[in-house]
Design a protein around this motif. Structure first.
Motif, PDB file in Angstrom:
ATOM      1  N   SER A   7      -9.086  35.861  -6.110  1.00 55.15           N
ATOM      2  CA  SER A   7      -9.070  34.573  -6.779  1.00 55.15           C
ATOM      3  C   SER A   7      -7.865  34.515  -7.704  1.00 55.15           C
ATOM      4  CB  SER A   7     -10.358  34.330  -7.568  1.00 55.15           C
ATOM      5  OG  SER A   7     -10.515  35.291  -8.590  1.00 55.15           O
ATOM      6  N   GLY A   8      -7.535  33.321  -8.166  1.00 51.98           N
ATOM      7  CA  GLY A   8      -6.464  33.162  -9.130  1.00 51.98           C
ATOM      8  C   GLY A   8      -5.177  32.608  -8.568  1.00 51.98           C
ATOM      9  N   GLY A   9      -5.102  32.418  -7.266  1.00 54.64           N
ATOM     10  CA  GLY A   9      -3.904  31.861  -6.671  1.00 54.64           C
ATOM     11  C   GLY A   9      -3.751  30.390  -7.007  1.00 54.64           C
ATOM     12  N   GLY A  10      -2.571  29.862  -6.734  1.00 56.73           N
ATOM     13  CA  GLY A  10      -2.314  28.470  -7.015  1.00 56.73           C
ATOM     14  C   GLY A  10      -0.845  28.145  -6.962  1.00 56.73           C
ATOM     15  N   LEU A  11      -0.502  26.984  -7.489  1.00 54.14           N
ATOM     16  CA  LEU A  11       0.878  26.510  -7.521  1.00 54.14           C
ATOM     17  C   LEU A  11       1.475  26.743  -8.893  1.00 54.14           C
ATOM     18  CD1 LEU A  11       3.255  24.983  -6.235  1.00 54.14           C
ATOM     19  CD2 LEU A  11       2.155  22.859  -6.984  1.00 54.14           C
ATOM     20  N   VAL A  12       2.617  27.404  -8.924  1.00 55.09           N
ATOM     21  CA  VAL A  12       3.294  27.723 -10.174  1.00 55.09           C
ATOM     22  C   VAL A  12       4.780  27.434 -10.027  1.00 55.09           C
ATOM     23  CG1 VAL A  12       3.701  29.480 -11.937  1.00 55.09           C
ATOM     24  CG2 VAL A  12       1.649  29.592 -10.534  1.00 55.09           C
ATOM     25  N   LEU A  18       1.086  34.148 -13.256  1.00 49.79           N
ATOM     26  CA  LEU A  18      -0.200  33.961 -12.609  1.00 49.79           C
ATOM     27  C   LEU A  18      -0.916  35.302 -12.591  1.00 49.79           C
ATOM     28  CD1 LEU A  18      -1.417  31.382 -11.306  1.00 49.79           C
ATOM     29  CD2 LEU A  18      -0.693  32.290  -9.092  1.00 49.79           C
ATOM     30  N   ARG A  19      -2.218  35.263 -12.741  1.00 52.68           N
ATOM     31  CA  ARG A  19      -3.013  36.482 -12.690  1.00 52.68           C
ATOM     32  C   ARG A  19      -4.027  36.402 -11.556  1.00 52.68           C
ATOM     33  NH1 ARG A  19      -7.439  38.876 -17.022  1.00 52.68           N
ATOM     34  NH2 ARG A  19      -7.137  41.085 -16.551  1.00 52.68           N
ATOM     35  N   LEU A  20      -3.916  37.323 -10.628  1.00 53.56           N
ATOM     36  CA  LEU A  20      -4.843  37.392  -9.520  1.00 53.56           C
ATOM     37  C   LEU A  20      -5.939  38.405  -9.815  1.00 53.56           C
ATOM     38  CD1 LEU A  20      -2.389  37.463  -6.472  1.00 53.56           C
ATOM     39  CD2 LEU A  20      -3.275  35.486  -7.731  1.00 53.56           C
ATOM     40  N   SER A  21      -7.127  38.114  -9.344  1.00 55.74           N
ATOM     41  CA  SER A  21      -8.252  39.021  -9.500  1.00 55.74           C
ATOM     42  C   SER A  21      -8.860  39.316  -8.138  1.00 55.74           C
ATOM     43  CB  SER A  21      -9.330  38.409 -10.406  1.00 55.74           C
ATOM     44  OG  SER A  21      -8.838  38.173 -11.704  1.00 55.74           O
ATOM     45  N   CYS A  22      -9.422  40.483  -8.004  1.00 56.42           N
ATOM     46  CA  CYS A  22     -10.111  40.864  -6.783  1.00 56.42           C
ATOM     47  C   CYS A  22     -11.405  41.553  -7.170  1.00 56.42           C
ATOM     48  CB  CYS A  22      -9.245  41.795  -5.939  1.00 56.42           C
ATOM     49  SG  CYS A  22     -10.088  42.481  -4.496  1.00 56.42           S
ATOM     50  N   ALA A  23     -12.502  40.929  -6.828  1.00 53.24           N
ATOM     51  CA  ALA A  23     -13.817  41.481  -7.117  1.00 53.24           C
ATOM     52  C   ALA A  23     -14.365  42.158  -5.871  1.00 53.24           C
ATOM     53  CB  ALA A  23     -14.759  40.378  -7.580  1.00 53.24           C
ATOM     54  N   TYR A  80      -6.708  43.751 -10.733  1.00 53.25           N
ATOM     55  CA  TYR A  80      -5.930  42.589 -11.128  1.00 53.25           C
ATOM     56  C   TYR A  80      -4.463  42.752 -10.764  1.00 53.25           C
ATOM     57  CZ  TYR A  80     -10.020  42.125 -14.161  1.00 53.25           C
ATOM     58  OH  TYR A  80     -11.310  42.040 -14.655  1.00 53.25           O
ATOM     59  N   LEU A  81      -3.809  41.642 -10.606  1.00 51.33           N
ATOM     60  CA  LEU A  81      -2.363  41.632 -10.432  1.00 51.33           C
ATOM     61  C   LEU A  81      -1.797  40.557 -11.342  1.00 51.33           C
ATOM     62  CD1 LEU A  81       0.040  42.852  -8.843  1.00 51.33           C
ATOM     63  CD2 LEU A  81      -0.155  40.891  -7.298  1.00 51.33           C
ATOM     64  N   GLN A  82      -1.149  40.985 -12.413  1.00 47.19           N
ATOM     65  CA  GLN A  82      -0.492  40.066 -13.326  1.00 47.19           C
ATOM     66  C   GLN A  82       0.927  39.853 -12.842  1.00 47.19           C
ATOM     67  OE1 GLN A  82      -1.664  38.397 -16.231  1.00 47.19           O
ATOM     68  NE2 GLN A  82       0.290  37.350 -15.911  1.00 47.19           N
ATOM     69  N   MET A  83       1.269  38.622 -12.541  1.00 38.42           N
ATOM     70  CA  MET A  83       2.576  38.288 -12.015  1.00 38.42           C
ATOM     71  C   MET A  83       3.330  37.424 -13.015  1.00 38.42           C
ATOM     72  SD  MET A  83       1.599  37.496  -8.029  1.00 38.42           S
ATOM     73  CE  MET A  83       0.662  36.016  -8.447  1.00 38.42           C
ATOM     74  N   SER A  84       4.546  37.823 -13.331  1.00 39.69           N
ATOM     75  CA  SER A  84       5.389  37.094 -14.260  1.00 39.69           C
ATOM     76  C   SER A  84       6.752  36.862 -13.637  1.00 39.69           C
ATOM     77  CB  SER A  84       5.536  37.868 -15.572  1.00 39.69           C
ATOM     78  OG  SER A  84       4.292  38.081 -16.193  1.00 39.69           O
ATOM     79  N   SER A  85       7.513  35.962 -14.245  1.00 38.04           N
ATOM     80  CA  SER A  85       8.850  35.630 -13.760  1.00 38.04           C
ATOM     81  C   SER A  85       8.835  35.367 -12.259  1.00 38.04           C
ATOM     82  CB  SER A  85       9.830  36.758 -14.094  1.00 38.04           C
ATOM     83  OG  SER A  85       9.901  36.969 -15.491  1.00 38.04           O
ATOM     84  N   LEU A  86       7.906  34.562 -11.845  1.00 40.52           N
ATOM     85  CA  LEU A  86       7.729  34.296 -10.418  1.00 40.52           C
ATOM     86  C   LEU A  86       8.919  33.558  -9.821  1.00 40.52           C
ATOM     87  CD1 LEU A  86       3.953  33.419 -10.481  1.00 40.52           C
ATOM     88  CD2 LEU A  86       4.990  35.254  -9.145  1.00 40.52           C
ATOM     89  N   LYS A  87       9.208  33.897  -8.586  1.00 36.06           N
ATOM     90  CA  LYS A  87      10.316  33.320  -7.842  1.00 36.06           C
ATOM     91  C   LYS A  87       9.784  32.634  -6.598  1.00 36.06           C
ATOM     92  CE  LYS A  87      13.111  37.327  -9.188  1.00 36.06           C
ATOM     93  NZ  LYS A  87      13.902  38.480  -8.688  1.00 36.06           N
ATOM     94  N   PRO A  88      10.525  31.673  -6.066  1.00 36.56           N
ATOM     95  CA  PRO A  88      10.080  31.011  -4.831  1.00 36.56           C
ATOM     96  C   PRO A  88       9.785  31.991  -3.703  1.00 36.56           C
ATOM     97  CG  PRO A  88      11.841  29.759  -5.807  1.00 36.56           C
ATOM     98  CD  PRO A  88      11.736  31.030  -6.610  1.00 36.56           C
ATOM     99  N   GLU A  89      10.531  33.084  -3.627  1.00 38.75           N
ATOM    100  CA  GLU A  89      10.305  34.067  -2.585  1.00 38.75           C
ATOM    101  C   GLU A  89       9.008  34.856  -2.752  1.00 38.75           C
ATOM    102  OE1 GLU A  89      14.022  35.629  -4.901  1.00 38.75           O
ATOM    103  OE2 GLU A  89      13.100  33.690  -4.446  1.00 38.75           O
ATOM    104  N   GLY A 116      -7.680  36.861   1.174  1.00 37.22           N
ATOM    105  CA  GLY A 116      -6.395  36.410   0.691  1.00 37.22           C
ATOM    106  C   GLY A 116      -6.485  35.208  -0.229  1.00 37.22           C
ATOM    107  N   THR A 117      -5.518  35.092  -1.111  1.00 37.74           N
ATOM    108  CA  THR A 117      -5.411  33.929  -1.980  1.00 37.74           C
ATOM    109  C   THR A 117      -3.962  33.453  -1.959  1.00 37.74           C
ATOM    110  OG1 THR A 117      -5.866  33.055  -4.206  1.00 37.74           O
ATOM    111  CG2 THR A 117      -5.005  35.301  -4.085  1.00 37.74           C
ATOM    112  N   GLN A 118      -3.782  32.156  -1.835  1.00 37.88           N
ATOM    113  CA  GLN A 118      -2.453  31.572  -1.676  1.00 37.88           C
ATOM    114  C   GLN A 118      -1.747  31.412  -3.014  1.00 37.88           C
ATOM    115  OE1 GLN A 118      -0.862  30.400   1.397  1.00 37.88           O
ATOM    116  NE2 GLN A 118       0.871  30.473  -0.022  1.00 37.88           N
ATOM    117  N   VAL A 119      -0.515  31.881  -3.063  1.00 38.80           N
ATOM    118  CA  VAL A 119       0.340  31.693  -4.229  1.00 38.80           C
ATOM    119  C   VAL A 119       1.569  30.916  -3.788  1.00 38.80           C
ATOM    120  CG1 VAL A 119       1.814  32.802  -5.954  1.00 38.80           C
ATOM    121  CG2 VAL A 119      -0.435  33.766  -5.421  1.00 38.80           C
TER     122      VAL A 119
END
Length: 123
Positions: A7-12, A18-23, A80-89, A116-119
């Protein structure tokens, strides 16, 4: 028996976070490595990050170093996956995985996968 729900995917926007979680459920995963892979459009599934059973060892793909941080809370069977400085790639479907050993560094060592969760990262 084994379920991994991301969970936690989305448009940024580019540069955002963005922070992704996996339970995990169906088993206790404190003895096993967990990780994240991703698959962008037209690309092969690639390794993103991994974390050993106790969280003492972490591994990152070169393009993610310094931007992404993997962590886990074994009491909650969650990674968890904390993602920062996200890029289009970074746009991709992100998958949570679990291995059957304490340390795992290749896709062949991971036995189970989430849906899977879409980012999506816009420019």
């Amino acid at each position: 028996q084994v379920q991994l729900v991301e969970s936690g995917g989305g448009l940024v926007q580019a540069g955002g976070s963005l922070r992704l979680s996996c339970a995990a459920s169906g088993r206790t995963f404190s003895s096993y490595a967990m990780g994240w892979f991703r698959q962008g459009p037209g690309k092969e599934r690639e390794f993103v990050a991994g974390i050993s059973c106790g969280g003492m060892n972490t591994f990152y793909a070169d393009s993610m170093k310094g931007r992404f941080t993997i962590s886990r809370d074994n009491a909650k069977n969650t990674v968890y996956l904390q993602m920062s400085s996200l890029k289009p790639e970074d746009t991709a479907v992100y998958y949570c995985t679990v291995a059957l050993r304490c340390i795992a560094q290749s896709s062949r060592e991971y036995a189970y996968w989430g849906q899977g969760t879409q980012v999506n990262v816009s420019s």
